[in-house]
Design an enzyme around this catalytic site. Structure first.
Site, PDB file in Angstrom:
ATOM      1  N   LYS A 112      16.313 -53.002 104.610  1.00 10.10           N
ATOM      2  CA  LYS A 112      16.397 -51.614 104.454  1.00 10.10           C
ATOM      3  C   LYS A 112      15.537 -50.829 105.314  1.00 10.10           C
ATOM      4  CE  LYS A 112      15.009 -47.949 101.085  1.00 10.10           C
ATOM      5  NZ  LYS A 112      13.537 -47.645 101.573  1.00 10.10           N
ATOM      6  N   ASN A 113      14.160 -51.337 105.180  1.00 15.31           N
ATOM      7  CA  ASN A 113      13.224 -50.520 105.852  1.00 15.31           C
ATOM      8  C   ASN A 113      13.323 -50.600 107.294  1.00 15.31           C
ATOM      9  OD1 ASN A 113      12.300 -49.211 103.395  1.00 15.31           O
ATOM     10  ND2 ASN A 113      10.864 -50.504 103.102  1.00 15.31           N
TER      11      ASN A 113
ATOM     12  N   CYS B  68      11.237 -41.597  97.660  1.00 16.09           N
ATOM     13  CA  CYS B  68      10.533 -41.925  96.507  1.00 16.09           C
ATOM     14  C   CYS B  68       9.421 -41.078  96.164  1.00 16.09           C
ATOM     15  CB  CYS B  68      10.451 -43.440  96.211  1.00 16.09           C
ATOM     16  SG  CYS B  68      11.809 -44.483  95.972  1.00 16.09           S
TER      17      CYS B  68
ATOM     18  N   ARG C  71       2.399 -38.700  99.563  1.00 16.09           N
ATOM     19  CA  ARG C  71       2.674 -39.492 100.740  1.00 16.09           C
ATOM     20  C   ARG C  71       2.676 -38.263 102.249  1.00 16.09           C
ATOM     21  NH1 ARG C  71       8.344 -42.729  99.523  1.00 16.09           N
ATOM     22  NH2 ARG C  71       7.484 -44.032 101.255  1.00 16.09           N
TER      23      ARG C  71
ATOM     24  N   ASP D 195       6.078 -52.781  97.518  1.00 16.78           N
ATOM     25  CA  ASP D 195       7.153 -52.748  97.129  1.00 16.78           C
ATOM     26  C   ASP D 195       7.460 -53.752  96.038  1.00 16.78           C
ATOM     27  OD1 ASP D 195       7.582 -50.681  98.625  1.00 16.78           O
ATOM     28  OD2 ASP D 195       8.119 -51.642 100.405  1.00 16.78           O
TER      29      ASP D 195
ATOM     30  N   ARG E 259      19.882 -46.647  96.596  1.00 21.44           N
ATOM     31  CA  ARG E 259      19.453 -46.135  98.060  1.00 21.44           C
ATOM     32  C   ARG E 259      18.873 -47.317  98.561  1.00 21.44           C
ATOM     33  NH1 ARG E 259      14.419 -43.040  97.927  1.00 21.44           N
ATOM     34  NH2 ARG E 259      14.776 -43.803 100.045  1.00 21.44           N
TER      35      ARG E 259
END
Ligand code: EPU
Length: 420
Positions: A23-24, A118, A123, A307, A399
């Protein structure tokens, strides 16, 4: 009406599960593709809602996006236009900010709303903006949007105060067309950054040193289309590995790069999980051992990933003794602990640490996925718990996890969706 995930706990899992593309990496590869002059084919794209959100953003820019199959995406930016990115869709995910670097690199101008994602505590994106400024851009924040402009981007030396994944990738994207050489010092080393640089180099960029703390980028004039296969998702893999350690009879997790998971695999062996590591898969056998408590400190790669600490917390509720997790990346990333306590866990949060006192039986409860990896943690807790767990706000899970319920059902879990 709200869709929830329900899990009936206590069933032992057995079989094989295949990990999807990262995903990232995907959420950075898609914006990176707009730097090309022709079509870029990305293979192994996970079926997650972040990809749908990025596809909406691409189409709004006039980019042609074609799904060749469920996992192949062709991104053709030949007729794209640099339009302001001020629509609501920008706020749906964090990674929309990669369009900042990409559009600045390609057009020297970008207008964009603050990206979402999120909530894990503050952030900021100050390092991304400092990087753009160092390359010669001006940054203004007006009526909720950033306006970033450069008549010309010039290569320079940039030192990142924190080795930020997002800032490293964004500076790469902006610098590929900058005149001369850009050097990023204290660059982040995450495998997803290597994947993005691999794509850019296939497109014709000149990037060296990725995966070390010093990256150099020699500016080029144009980039071409190409074909790229995404690396496996190390966080999805970690989630299934932890989940198997919690609830498996015997589960093999396939299509992984074990070297990306070393800090987790060593930690699991240390606490007593039975793991067999192969070239591109690991097998976990559960059920015989007593797990021991441990201490974990999250760190940038190759340290223990932030994570993964959330899914791992669910497993540590089953370890004998006190485990301490210290979070150095997102010091407020502990909302999952409050949800686990609703299920019977005994976790005391004292930011930036959480003390997990185990082992405690977990009971099926009503809980909320406050963010993506909190959702993964609650799925694992639900598999461990007696009775039925109902997880709310599952859009966070969708997501980032490709076909989570299908993959778990195939392993023998009792998991289903319900409209309530
Ligand atoms: N930071 C700053 N200023 C900046 C940028 C970052 O202070 O300009 C701080 C952050 O607040 C944080 C630290 O630096 O304390 C590291 O943040 P980083 O920039 O590395 O994180 P990110 O790029 O925003 C990515 C992943 C996250 C993952 C982190 C850390 C994506 C889309 N997101 O975020 O993934 O937790 O790196 O590894 O790649 C997830 O997948 O659930 C997720 C949140």
């Amino acid at each position: 009406m709200e869709e929830v995930i329900k899990i009936e706990g206590g069933h032992k899992l057995e079989g094989n599960v295949r990990i999807s593309g990262s995903k990232n990496a995907t959420v950075a590869l898609i914006p990176a593709a707009i730097l090309a002059d022709g079509p870029v084919t990305i293979c192994g794209v996970p079926n997650i809602s972040d990809v749908n959100s990025l596809s909406v953003l691409l189409r709004d820019l006039g980019v042609n996006v074609i799904s060749k199959s469920s996992e192949n995406l062709v991104i053709d930016p030949t007729h794209m236009e640099n339009r302001p990115m001020v629509q609501e869709a920008v706020t749906k995910l964090r990674a929309s900010y990669y369009f900042m670097g990409a559009l600045l690199g390609k057009y020297g101008h970008v207008e964009m709303k603050m990206p979402g994602g999120c909530y894990l505590g503050p952030r900021p994106i100050d390092l991304h903006l400092k990087g753009f400024e160092a390359l010669g851009a001006s940054v203004e924040y007006k009526q909720g949007s950033y306006i970033i402009h450069a008549d010309e981007l010039k290569g320079t030396k940039i030192f990142l105060d924190i080795s930020s994944v997002g800032a490293t990738i964004n500076i790469l994207l902006a610098a590929v067309f900058a005149k001369g050489r850009t050097t990023i010092e204290n660059a982040a080393k995450e495998p997803e950054i290597i994947d993005v640089a691999t794509l850019l180099n296939k497109m014709g960029a000149k990037i060296r040193g990725v995966g070390t703390g010093v990256i150099t980028i020699d500016g080029v004039e144009t980039l071409n289309g190409c074909f790229h296969e995404i690396i496996p998702d190390r966080i999805e893999a970690a989630t299934y590995i932890v989940l198997a350690a919690a609830a498996a009879k015997e589960v093999t997790i396939e299509n992984i790069i074990p070297q990306h998971l070393e800090s987790l695999l060593l930690k699991l062996e240390e606490i007593g999980v039975d793991i067999t590591i192969d070239v591109d898969k690991v097998t976990i056998k559960g059920g015989h051992e007593t797990l021991k408590a441990t201490d974990i400190k999250t760190l940038p790669y190759p340290g223990f990933a932030t994570d993964i600490q959330q899914p791992l917390t669910a497993l540590l509720t089953q370890a004998e003794g006190q485990s301490i997790i210290t979070e150095t990346i997102y010091t407020e990333r502990f909302k999952h602990c409050h949800e686990l306590n609703k299920m019977g866990a005994n976790i005391h949060v004292m930011t930036p640490s959480a003390m997990i006192n185990g082992a405690t039986p977990l009971m099926g409860s009503e809980v909320t996925a406050t963010d993506l990896r909190c959702g993964a943690c609650l799925v694992i807790a639900g598999l461990l718990a007696s009775g039925v767990t109902t997880i709310h706000d599952i859009y966070h899970i969708d997501r980032g996890y490709d076909h989570l319920d299908k993959k778990l059902t195939a392993l023998g879990a009792k998991i289903w969706r319900e409209e309530i």
